[in-house]
Design a protein around this motif. Structure first.
Motif, PDB file in Angstrom:
ATOM      1  N   PHE A 155       0.870  -1.172   0.000  1.00 41.12           N
ATOM      2  CA  PHE A 155       0.000   0.000   0.000  1.00 41.12           C
ATOM      3  C   PHE A 155       0.909   1.225   0.000  1.00 41.12           C
ATOM      4  O   PHE A 155       1.501   1.561   1.011  1.00 41.12           O
ATOM      5  CB  PHE A 155      -0.919  -0.038   1.225  1.00 41.12           C
TER       6      PHE A 155
ATOM      7  N   PRO B 264       1.964   5.324  -0.772  1.00 41.70           N
ATOM      8  CA  PRO B 264       1.304   6.611  -0.512  1.00 41.70           C
ATOM      9  C   PRO B 264       0.728   7.225  -1.781  1.00 41.70           C
ATOM     10  O   PRO B 264       1.307   7.107  -2.857  1.00 41.70           O
ATOM     11  CB  PRO B 264       2.424   7.476   0.056  1.00 41.70           C
TER      12      PRO B 264
ATOM     13  N   TYR C 164       7.524   4.107  -5.583  1.00 41.14           N
ATOM     14  CA  TYR C 164       7.371   3.413  -4.306  1.00 41.14           C
ATOM     15  C   TYR C 164       7.356   1.895  -4.480  1.00 41.14           C
ATOM     16  O   TYR C 164       7.901   1.159  -3.665  1.00 41.14           O
ATOM     17  CB  TYR C 164       6.129   3.910  -3.573  1.00 41.14           C
TER      18      TYR C 164
ATOM     19  N   LEU D 101      10.917   0.825  -4.865  1.00 39.64           N
ATOM     20  CA  LEU D 101      11.633   0.779  -3.586  1.00 39.64           C
ATOM     21  C   LEU D 101      11.251  -0.478  -2.806  1.00 39.64           C
ATOM     22  O   LEU D 101      12.102  -1.124  -2.203  1.00 39.64           O
ATOM     23  CB  LEU D 101      11.332   2.028  -2.755  1.00 39.64           C
ATOM     24  N   LEU D 102       9.955  -0.808  -2.828  1.00 41.63           N
ATOM     25  CA  LEU D 102       9.512  -1.961  -2.039  1.00 41.63           C
ATOM     26  C   LEU D 102       9.955  -3.284  -2.650  1.00 41.63           C
ATOM     27  O   LEU D 102      10.200  -4.253  -1.933  1.00 41.63           O
ATOM     28  CB  LEU D 102       7.997  -1.906  -1.835  1.00 41.63           C
TER      29      LEU D 102
ATOM     30  N   THR E   2      12.950  -4.402  -1.161  1.00 43.54           N
ATOM     31  CA  THR E   2      12.835  -4.886   0.222  1.00 43.54           C
ATOM     32  C   THR E   2      12.373  -6.342   0.235  1.00 43.54           C
ATOM     33  O   THR E   2      13.088  -7.208   0.719  1.00 43.54           O
ATOM     34  CB  THR E   2      11.776  -4.064   0.984  1.00 43.54           C
TER      35      THR E   2
ATOM     36  N   PHE F 273      14.633  11.772  -2.874  1.00 32.37           N
ATOM     37  CA  PHE F 273      13.941  10.843  -1.958  1.00 32.37           C
ATOM     38  C   PHE F 273      13.921   9.425  -2.537  1.00 32.37           C
ATOM     39  O   PHE F 273      13.763   8.454  -1.817  1.00 32.37           O
ATOM     40  CB  PHE F 273      12.495  11.308  -1.710  1.00 32.37           C
TER      41      PHE F 273
ATOM     42  N   LYS G  74      18.293   8.285  -3.493  1.00 33.03           N
ATOM     43  CA  LYS G  74      19.078   7.995  -2.292  1.00 33.03           C
ATOM     44  C   LYS G  74      19.233   6.499  -2.019  1.00 33.03           C
ATOM     45  O   LYS G  74      20.286   6.017  -1.623  1.00 33.03           O
ATOM     46  CB  LYS G  74      18.367   8.679  -1.119  1.00 33.03           C
ATOM     47  N   TRP G  75      18.144   5.754  -2.229  1.00 34.55           N
ATOM     48  CA  TRP G  75      18.149   4.333  -1.860  1.00 34.55           C
ATOM     49  C   TRP G  75      18.997   3.496  -2.793  1.00 34.55           C
ATOM     50  O   TRP G  75      19.363   2.360  -2.453  1.00 34.55           O
ATOM     51  CB  TRP G  75      16.714   3.809  -1.799  1.00 34.55           C
TER      52      TRP G  75
ATOM     53  N   ARG H  60      12.630   8.414   8.311  1.00 34.92           N
ATOM     54  CA  ARG H  60      13.451   9.124   7.329  1.00 34.92           C
ATOM     55  C   ARG H  60      14.257   8.115   6.505  1.00 34.92           C
ATOM     56  O   ARG H  60      14.365   8.248   5.293  1.00 34.92           O
ATOM     57  CB  ARG H  60      14.383  10.110   8.035  1.00 34.92           C
ATOM     58  N   GLU H  61      14.814   7.113   7.183  1.00 33.43           N
ATOM     59  CA  GLU H  61      15.609   6.077   6.504  1.00 33.43           C
ATOM     60  C   GLU H  61      14.718   4.862   6.243  1.00 33.43           C
ATOM     61  O   GLU H  61      15.100   3.719   6.449  1.00 33.43           O
ATOM     62  CB  GLU H  61      16.814   5.691   7.371  1.00 33.43           C
ATOM     63  N   ARG H  62      13.516   5.120   5.755  1.00 30.00           N
ATOM     64  CA  ARG H  62      12.467   4.114   5.788  1.00 30.00           C
ATOM     65  C   ARG H  62      12.777   2.865   4.969  1.00 30.00           C
ATOM     66  O   ARG H  62      12.434   1.761   5.379  1.00 30.00           O
ATOM     67  CB  ARG H  62      11.148   4.745   5.315  1.00 30.00           C
ATOM     68  N   LEU H  63      13.442   3.033   3.807  1.00 31.69           N
ATOM     69  CA  LEU H  63      13.647   1.825   3.016  1.00 31.69           C
ATOM     70  C   LEU H  63      14.531   0.837   3.759  1.00 31.69           C
ATOM     71  O   LEU H  63      14.275  -0.369   3.751  1.00 31.69           O
ATOM     72  CB  LEU H  63      14.227   2.124   1.632  1.00 31.69           C
ATOM     73  N   LEU H  64      15.571   1.341   4.418  1.00 30.04           N
ATOM     74  CA  LEU H  64      16.410   0.446   5.209  1.00 30.04           C
ATOM     75  C   LEU H  64      15.609  -0.113   6.378  1.00 30.04           C
ATOM     76  O   LEU H  64      15.712  -1.299   6.706  1.00 30.04           O
ATOM     77  CB  LEU H  64      17.657   1.192   5.692  1.00 30.04           C
TER      78      LEU H  64
ATOM     79  N   LEU I  65      12.477  -0.714   6.455  1.00 31.34           N
ATOM     80  CA  LEU I  65      11.537  -1.736   5.963  1.00 31.34           C
ATOM     81  C   LEU I  65      12.247  -3.035   5.593  1.00 31.34           C
ATOM     82  O   LEU I  65      11.588  -4.048   5.358  1.00 31.34           O
ATOM     83  CB  LEU I  65      10.759  -1.211   4.745  1.00 31.34           C
TER      84      LEU I  65
ATOM     85  N   PHE J 135       4.787   4.061   4.127  1.00 32.60           N
ATOM     86  CA  PHE J 135       5.349   5.410   3.985  1.00 32.60           C
ATOM     87  C   PHE J 135       4.328   6.380   4.574  1.00 32.60           C
ATOM     88  O   PHE J 135       3.507   6.933   3.844  1.00 32.60           O
ATOM     89  CB  PHE J 135       5.639   5.719   2.517  1.00 32.60           C
TER      90      PHE J 135
ATOM     91  N   PRO K 220       9.813  10.221   2.760  1.00 34.40           N
ATOM     92  CA  PRO K 220       9.815   9.586   1.435  1.00 34.40           C
ATOM     93  C   PRO K 220       8.426   8.991   1.145  1.00 34.40           C
ATOM     94  O   PRO K 220       7.615   8.951   2.023  1.00 34.40           O
ATOM     95  CB  PRO K 220      10.871   8.505   1.584  1.00 34.40           C
TER      96      PRO K 220
END
Lengths: 430, 430
Positions: free
Chosen positions: A158, A160, A192, A195-196, A199, A383, A386-387, B120-124, B126, B421, B430
């Motif tokens: 889910f 944003p 998003y 990014l996921l 993970t 944003f 960065k990852w 702030r460092e959400r991907l890490l 997660l 997020f 992010p």
């Protein structure tokens, strides 16, 4: 619950049993000493008989109007001439909600109203058996979409919907006033979901997305449903395979579980070929040129050109792959052996693009280069970028326009018919 | 696909087989002649061994950093001392994406960072095993929510998110600029799901909803997931039964299918009692008064009061039913035998309201009266009221705050941890 039975599910085997049904008065026929009411509920239609001898119910039934909501207690009587082979002989009748007459839109007959009228009188339109069938088919198809992906170890995400930055540049975004600041409604979950995938590898989402479409076509909505898939350690060929398998699974589920609804719509589902035909963008351009279309490498292939391809290829469903890199968004990976082309595809149903996917860039310096070459501001994507410093795998994915895909599942020709309450430039209500 | 195996699913029975795994470097241990890499992918953790004798891979491994993405081909070796009872002895190593060191957030250890840093460092964040478990449990729970409802003849609906009128008055709405006009983001699918229950009777939706929450609490988000149910020919007691059965089904599914994830979170799922304890609003007020709280009939029962109720009732999950009519939205039906009270409920988990439902008004004149008494403009609700002239059945429903419900499923204490997020007054990236 006020009712204990669904009217179209009552069978001749229940002959002599008492049932309690409730629903909408679809039609009324008056035979003097008897009234025949065709009652509609979520299960379909069933016949109620009210005899003159039942004075109270018969008196009440004189007041009945189409679309009034009634509750009926009665006895099941098997009768081969009746719909589903049964009639319900009413002992008690209660009018729960009386509908005004005349109705602004006929629910029981063939619809003669134009789309504008239908969308204005949408709740009545959605009560037509055809539209109830569309709603059920869509629900079943999306259920199957998710089920197939669960079976392949996907996880539902889910993402944003209020975002700070435009995904693919700033065009066609709806601005939101977010605590006094400007923000936007997401055009897609693209960044998003990427990014996921970085993970938990295999993710999907079915959620609304928005584009401020100026054009009024049968294929565009301002608010649409996007079915998104993103997979780590995959490329665009893997994604096309997943799309094929998912579609095949969906078609089989809907074919098995929505026979009645497909019959109401008089629609036959296509077979999904595995593989679905794949032609390259360059081949498509050649076919179009041979057909006399004035088109050259780098041009877009839109609905008019896809109509010709549909005819020439004699395929209802086909992929156009390997699009020019500059024609695709910044996150699209170039082909390593020919960087003018990208590892990308569109899935076309007849002459409508229903899905778009690609291998993604996963190296920060490449992403920055692609942003720069498209005149986009690297800082506003930080944003996201960065990852890519912290271990982003190669990945690929696809976004599917659900209402467009539902054209294949329902046979309808306009996504505004399929969206329950469509939003476009001139429609914000109902 | 680049990989063919998930690292934590490789079993001792595969001893001697070649596998291809890929994922993130969770930790590295250097034993001089050997490097032990704990590799993480969506399945969990598994051990890779790189021996000095494999010169090329060993050289490459010297460069490895935590969270770098690698691809490993190797031979499975059963070893009781290793995680899952197996090691993978690497033949080939490829670094697909090298992560910068040091990481802004530690993925492999117990997290010591505060919530602001984590978000702030959400991907890490997660990628931590705990948050991967949360994502998977949420996916499984929502899958079960839908599955239970499908089994009860419910249909999934998709209601519009850009709306012209505030559902329950104008507070806390986010304005959208819609083709130059003002519109809003839906606070809930309330009015649309009611209309659709007036078509196909049993509907549900899981979709984003928005409230411009000024308050910064562990229980509020500006963008949240709402799980909505609406049923024709039902009242609030029917809905409470459906909520109980749905929760029970969800808890059993998650308990069976997420054992590993629950263990990572060290969380035990509660048993769902059927029925869940139901106390009336008036009883709740009495209990609070006996406990010395300065509260009177008509006052809200918020988190501080619910903390006391939780203690006094000794229940983790309970309904407060029959709220004062004036405290509920205009669409809430009054109790016929006591119009001061309404056919309404809140479901409380410990001290947080996780769901709110009611029987709904279905007579136009009643709706107009309720709107008027709340100072709302009848004309701006005409898009909704109009349909009550054309046969709207009695109906009832509930809205569930998904992230709040996930507190029960994960043991987490803050909805901002649960939202992937989160959006709140200070967070848009992010």
């Amino acid at each position: 619950m006020l009712k204990s039975d669904f009217v179209a599910e009552i069978s001749p085997e229940q002959d002599g049993k008492e049932v309690t049904v409730a629903g909408w008065v679809h039609t009324i026929r008056d035979l003097g000493g008897k009234k025949f009411i065709l009652l509609r509920d979520r299960s379909g239609l069933g016949q109620i008989v009210i005899d003159k001898s039942n004075t109270k119910a018969f008196e009440l039934s004189k007041d009945l109007t189409q679309e009034s909501v009634i509750l009926v207690k009665g006895i099941v009587k098997a009768d081969k001439r009746a719909p589903n082979g049964v009639e319900i002989h009413a002992n008690e009748l209660e009018i729960l909600s009386k509908a005004k007459a005349p109705l602004p839109l006929d629910v029981s007959g063939k619809v003669n109203a134009d789309l504008d009228t239908r969308l204005r009188e949408r709740l009545l339109d959605l009560r037509r058996l055809e539209m109830e069938a569309v709603i059920k088919i869509q629900s079943e198809a999306i259920r199957a979409f998710r089920e197939y992906l669960y079976s392949q170890k996907f996880v539902e995400i889910f993402t944003p919907k209020i975002i700070a930055t435009a995904t693919e540049g700033g065009a066609q975004l709806f601005p939101v006033i977010y605590f006094g600041k400007e923000a936007f409604l997401a055009q897609s979950p693209q960044l998003y979901k990427e990014l996921l995938a970085g993970t938990i590898e295999r993710v999907f989402e079915v959620a609304p997305a928005w584009r401020a479409e100026e054009s009024d076509t049968p294929y565009h909505l301002s608010e649409f449903l996007s079915a998104d898939i993103e997979v780590a350690f995959a490329d665009y060929n893997d994604i096309m395979n997943i799309v094929e398998n998912t579609l095949d699974f969906m078609v089989n589920k809907v074919r098995n579980n929505c026979q009645k609804e497909l019959k109401i719509l008089n629609h036959t589902l296509p077979e999904i070929k595995k593989p679905i035909r794949r032609i390259t963008y360059s081949e498509a351009i050649e076919i179009l040129q041979s057909a006399g279309v004035n088109i050259k490498f780098g041009d877009d292939i839109g609905t008019p050109e896809q109509r010709i391809l549909h005819q020439k290829l004699n395929e209802d469903l086909y992929f156009i792959i390997d699009w020019p890199s500059t024609a695709r968004p910044f996150y699209t990976r170039r082909k390593s052996n020919n960087p003018e082309l990208s590892e990308s595809f569109d899935l076309i149903y007849r002459w409508v693009e229903i899905a778009s996917g690609s291998s993604r860039n996963y190296k920060r310096e490449v992403l920055e280069e692609e942003l720069k070459s498209r005149g986009l501001n690297i800082a506003s994507f930080e944003f996201f970028l960065k990852w890519f410093d912290y271990g982003m795998p190669p990945h690929a994915g696809v976004g599917i326009g659900v209402q467009r895909l539902m054209m294949l599942f329902t046979g309808l020709q306009n996504v505004k018919e399929i969206s329950l309450f469509p939003r476009d430039k001139k429609r914000l209500v109902p």
